[in-house]
Design a protein around this motif. Structure first.
Motif, PDB file in Angstrom:
ATOM      1  N   LEU A   1       0.825  -1.204   0.000  1.00 40.43           N
ATOM      2  CA  LEU A   1       0.000   0.000   0.000  1.00 40.43           C
ATOM      3  C   LEU A   1       0.865   1.262   0.000  1.00 40.43           C
ATOM      4  CD1 LEU A   1      -2.955   0.788   0.052  1.00 40.43           C
ATOM      5  CD2 LEU A   1      -2.692   1.192   2.479  1.00 40.43           C
TER       6      LEU A   1
ATOM      7  N   LEU B   1       0.828   4.311  -2.721  1.00 42.44           N
ATOM      8  CA  LEU B   1       0.712   5.735  -2.370  1.00 42.44           C
ATOM      9  C   LEU B   1       1.866   6.530  -2.975  1.00 42.44           C
ATOM     10  CD1 LEU B   1      -0.265   5.491   1.407  1.00 42.44           C
ATOM     11  CD2 LEU B   1      -1.619   6.585  -0.368  1.00 42.44           C
TER      12      LEU B   1
ATOM     13  N   ARG C   1       1.526   6.949  -6.793  1.00 47.86           N
ATOM     14  CA  ARG C   1       0.517   7.938  -7.145  1.00 47.86           C
ATOM     15  C   ARG C   1       1.064   9.356  -6.932  1.00 47.86           C
ATOM     16  NH1 ARG C   1      -3.794   9.841  -3.200  1.00 47.86           N
ATOM     17  NH2 ARG C   1      -1.735  10.411  -2.490  1.00 47.86           N
TER      18      ARG C   1
ATOM     19  N   ARG D   1      -8.317   2.673 -19.196  1.00 51.07           N
ATOM     20  CA  ARG D   1      -8.301   1.894 -20.444  1.00 51.07           C
ATOM     21  C   ARG D   1      -7.624   0.577 -20.106  1.00 51.07           C
ATOM     22  NH1 ARG D   1      -7.868   4.212 -25.349  1.00 51.07           N
ATOM     23  NH2 ARG D   1      -5.839   3.268 -25.666  1.00 51.07           N
ATOM     24  N   LEU D   2      -8.376  -0.293 -19.468  1.00 48.62           N
ATOM     25  CA  LEU D   2      -7.755  -1.472 -18.882  1.00 48.62           C
ATOM     26  C   LEU D   2      -7.977  -2.736 -19.699  1.00 48.62           C
ATOM     27  CD1 LEU D   2      -8.546  -0.680 -15.181  1.00 48.62           C
ATOM     28  CD2 LEU D   2      -6.361  -0.511 -16.326  1.00 48.62           C
ATOM     29  N   GLY D   3      -8.744  -2.663 -20.768  1.00 43.90           N
ATOM     30  CA  GLY D   3      -8.833  -3.813 -21.644  1.00 43.90           C
ATOM     31  C   GLY D   3      -9.818  -4.869 -21.209  1.00 43.90           C
ATOM     32  N   PRO D   4     -10.018  -5.882 -22.040  1.00 39.40           N
ATOM     33  CA  PRO D   4     -11.085  -6.857 -21.820  1.00 39.40           C
ATOM     34  C   PRO D   4     -10.798  -7.856 -20.703  1.00 39.40           C
ATOM     35  CG  PRO D   4      -9.808  -7.435 -23.769  1.00 39.40           C
ATOM     36  CD  PRO D   4      -9.279  -6.110 -23.299  1.00 39.40           C
ATOM     37  N   LEU D   5      -9.537  -7.970 -20.273  1.00 41.41           N
ATOM     38  CA  LEU D   5      -9.236  -8.969 -19.248  1.00 41.41           C
ATOM     39  C   LEU D   5      -9.593  -8.489 -17.853  1.00 41.41           C
ATOM     40  CD1 LEU D   5      -5.848 -10.840 -19.821  1.00 41.41           C
ATOM     41  CD2 LEU D   5      -8.163 -11.724 -19.751  1.00 41.41           C
ATOM     42  N   TYR D   6      -9.722  -7.152 -17.689  1.00 48.36           N
ATOM     43  CA  TYR D   6      -9.796  -6.625 -16.335  1.00 48.36           C
ATOM     44  C   TYR D   6     -11.118  -6.943 -15.642  1.00 48.36           C
ATOM     45  CZ  TYR D   6      -8.572  -3.712 -12.412  1.00 48.36           C
ATOM     46  OH  TYR D   6      -8.266  -3.285 -11.146  1.00 48.36           O
TER      47      TYR D   6
ATOM     48  N   PHE E   1     -11.215 -10.386 -14.267  1.00 40.39           N
ATOM     49  CA  PHE E   1     -10.283 -10.362 -13.126  1.00 40.39           C
ATOM     50  C   PHE E   1     -10.983  -9.820 -11.880  1.00 40.39           C
ATOM     51  CE2 PHE E   1      -7.208  -7.667 -10.795  1.00 40.39           C
ATOM     52  CZ  PHE E   1      -6.372  -8.647 -10.320  1.00 40.39           C
TER      53      PHE E   1
ATOM     54  N   ILE F   1     -13.472 -12.125 -10.183  1.00 39.21           N
ATOM     55  CA  ILE F   1     -12.897 -13.140  -9.300  1.00 39.21           C
ATOM     56  C   ILE F   1     -12.335 -12.501  -8.036  1.00 39.21           C
ATOM     57  CG2 ILE F   1     -11.141 -14.931  -9.108  1.00 39.21           C
ATOM     58  CD1 ILE F   1     -11.273 -15.177 -12.164  1.00 39.21           C
ATOM     59  N   MET F   2     -11.569 -11.403  -8.221  1.00 41.45           N
ATOM     60  CA  MET F   2     -10.759 -10.877  -7.120  1.00 41.45           C
ATOM     61  C   MET F   2     -11.573 -10.117  -6.081  1.00 41.45           C
ATOM     62  SD  MET F   2      -7.791 -11.883  -7.197  1.00 41.45           S
ATOM     63  CE  MET F   2      -6.606 -12.686  -8.257  1.00 41.45           C
TER      64      MET F   2
ATOM     65  N   LEU G   1     -13.441 -12.372  -3.769  1.00 39.95           N
ATOM     66  CA  LEU G   1     -12.460 -13.193  -3.057  1.00 39.95           C
ATOM     67  C   LEU G   1     -11.746 -12.389  -1.983  1.00 39.95           C
ATOM     68  CD1 LEU G   1     -11.872 -16.134  -3.549  1.00 39.95           C
ATOM     69  CD2 LEU G   1      -9.767 -15.476  -4.672  1.00 39.95           C
TER      70      LEU G   1
END
Lengths: 104, 301, 105
Positions: B62, B66, B69, B171-176, B179, B182-183, B186
């Motif tokens: 974390l 920080l 960023r 713009r994170l694409g089709p996999l995100y 993801f 699931i995450m 979980l």
């Protein structure tokens, strides 16, 4: 134990010395860097170094149960440190912003 | 195995130095992340898995997020302009202090082993069998209550100072999205598991709160969670919940047993779990908002 | 039990070799895409093998199941982050190639 030139060398001693060395590194860079972000990183490394000394002191050698009180101190320290880091970063961003304006 | 410890200690020192001396910010922060994970590994070697979990999740993960960023928002670092004499003096002082620290604790074997017998004597009455949780939530619960207040105070400062600005379009694409599917659930499950586990094994409210914050951050990056769009009131209530639950428990314990934060006999575990539940939610929310910032009354959304 | 122990040690050894290869690839390969190629595959498989090996060595299902879950999670998040890094790098290369600002899209 494996034969080794320093028979008294234990993990506890090694990480204790590493923690002390980290304190030295962090103090040096904290005092000599003029970059705010590096100084905040130095504060984090300093804190981890002191925590390493605590955790090493709590250890009682392989097999023995370590002292839980220093562990609780370090856990509290980690959470307080992330709060302090977030606050310092917000301050640093503000200083960076005003510094950039006054330089122009 | 002592060879492994020597190599790990050397790697920690190299990573720590590179975190503080890399010329570019991304390199320095990458060094810091590696440093944190190696330190966590060394604490597993020293039989401190609770602390190692917290260091890996909060101290390394974390804090690194920080830092990254903040680095993205700040101007590139200026070259160091410290005179040679001052650098030499700093090196001398730092070496002296580090050497003193190394010698001081080595000279006092057993000096730190003061609390241990006390903890061992009372562990049976603490309601939990993980001694670290017993110390944090029962024997020294005062410290933890004040620690929550520190988190809240830091959030007040960040909310007052932190730049707002809308987050970049993702713009994170089709996999995100798969993801996230699931995450995110979980992370809630794992947080609950760590919270429950904390009574008997490494884990507890702080580790659980950090995992929860990880899931929330994943949602935030995916655009599914926008704290800036939520009125600030409920968010503050969520962040203050930990302190509120803890303080209410302290007062209730005062009424029931006559001592602040001394839980009624036999019910320790239920009290500890209830407090930790409040702490987990509050820590997760506070850590998330320390990262994202808060909207201030809609004035600068 | 002997067979399980032997198998556990073999799996861990294989995993360590893969992790070493991943580190070697990260160090020696010339650019981001080839590095990612080395890292994502060898890393994921390496962690999975070490986790499985450690689970077999522990000899209890209560340890094996969480370790397997960890390996699956590492595989999922490794694949996703690898994809995200490659994607953002491609975006930037594209942007500099067309010399347009990609955040204006």
């Amino acid at each position: 134990m494996t034969p080794f030139p320093f028979p008294d060398l234990t993990p506890q001693l090694i990480y204790h010395l590493a923690g002390a060395a980290l304190v030295g590194i962090a103090l040096y860079r904290g005092a000599t860097s003029s970059d705010l972000l590096t100084r905040i990183l130095a504060l984090n490394v300093l804190s981890v170094g002191i925590a390493a000394v605590f955790v090493a002191a709590a250890n009682r050698g392989a097999g023995a149960v370590p002292d839980p009180v220093p562990h609780a101190f370090v856990l509290t320290g980690i959470v307080v440190l992330v709060a302090v880091t977030a606050a310092l970063l917000a301050l640093a961003e503000r200083i960076d912003l005003t510094g950039a304006k006054s330089d122009d | 195995m002592i060879v492994f410890d020597l190599m790990l200690a050397a790697a920690i020192l190299v990573a720590g130095w590179s975190a503080l001396s890399a010329p570019d910010r991304t390199g320095a922060i990458a060094g810091f992340l590696v440093f944190g994970l190696l330190v966590a590994l060394s604490w597993v070697r020293l039989d401190a898995p609770d602390v190692a979990l917290a260091e890996a999740a909060i101290g390394s993960g974390l804090t690194g997020a920080l830092m990254l960023r903040a680095a993205g928002r700040m101007a590139p670092p200026a070259a160091d302009r410290v005179p040679r004499a001052q650098r030499a003096a700093a090196a001398l002082l730092a070496c002296g202090l580090a050497g003193g620290l190394a010698v001081a604790v080595m000279d006092l074997p057993g000096a730190t082993i003061v609390y241990d017998p006390l903890v061992r004597a009372d562990l049976g009455q603490s309601g939990v069998s993980n001694p670290v949780t017993a110390v944090l939530l029962n024997f020294r619960a005062w410290d933890t209550l004040l620690e929550m207040a520190v988190l809240l105070a830091a959030l007040v400062l960040v909310a007052a100072l932190g730049p707002r600005g809308t987050p970049r379009p993702a713009r994170l694409g089709p996999l995100y999205t798969p993801f996230l599917r699931i995450m995110a659930p979980l992370s809630v499950l794992v947080a609950g598991h760590l919270l429950w586990l904390g009574a008997t094994a490494p884990g507890g409210a702080f580790q659980a709160g950090a995992v929860l914050c990880g899931g929330l951050l994943a949602l935030y990056f995916g655009g599914a969670l926008r704290p800036a769009a939520v009125p600030a009131g409920p968010l503050w209530a969520l962040c203050a919940a930990g302190v509120a639950v803890f303080a209410a428990a302290a007062l209730a314990a005062e009424v029931l047993t006559g001592t602040l934060l001394a839980y009624p006999d036999g019910a320790d575990k239920i009290w500890i779990l209830a407090i930790e539940g409040g702490l987990t939610v509050s820590i997760g929310a506070t850590l998330l908002l320390l990262f994202t910032g808060l909207r201030q009354g809609g004035a600068r959304a | 039990m002997m067979v399980l122990t032997l198998l556990g040690h073999l799996l861990i050894a294989g995993g360590v070799v893969l992790l070493l290869l991943a580190a070697l690839g990260l160090w020696r390969f010339p650019d981001l895409h080839t590095r990612l190629h080395a890292l994502t595959k060898a890393d994921t498989a390496g962690v999975a093998l070490v986790a499985l090996g450690a689970g077999l060595l522990s000899g209890s299902a209560a340890t094996l199941v969480p370790l397997t879950l960890c390996a699956v999670l590492v595989a999922i998040s490794g694949a996703t982050t690898g994809h995200l890094i490659a994607r953002s790098a491609l975006d930037e290369e594209h942007a500099s190639w067309r010399s347009t600002r990609h955040d204006s899209v």
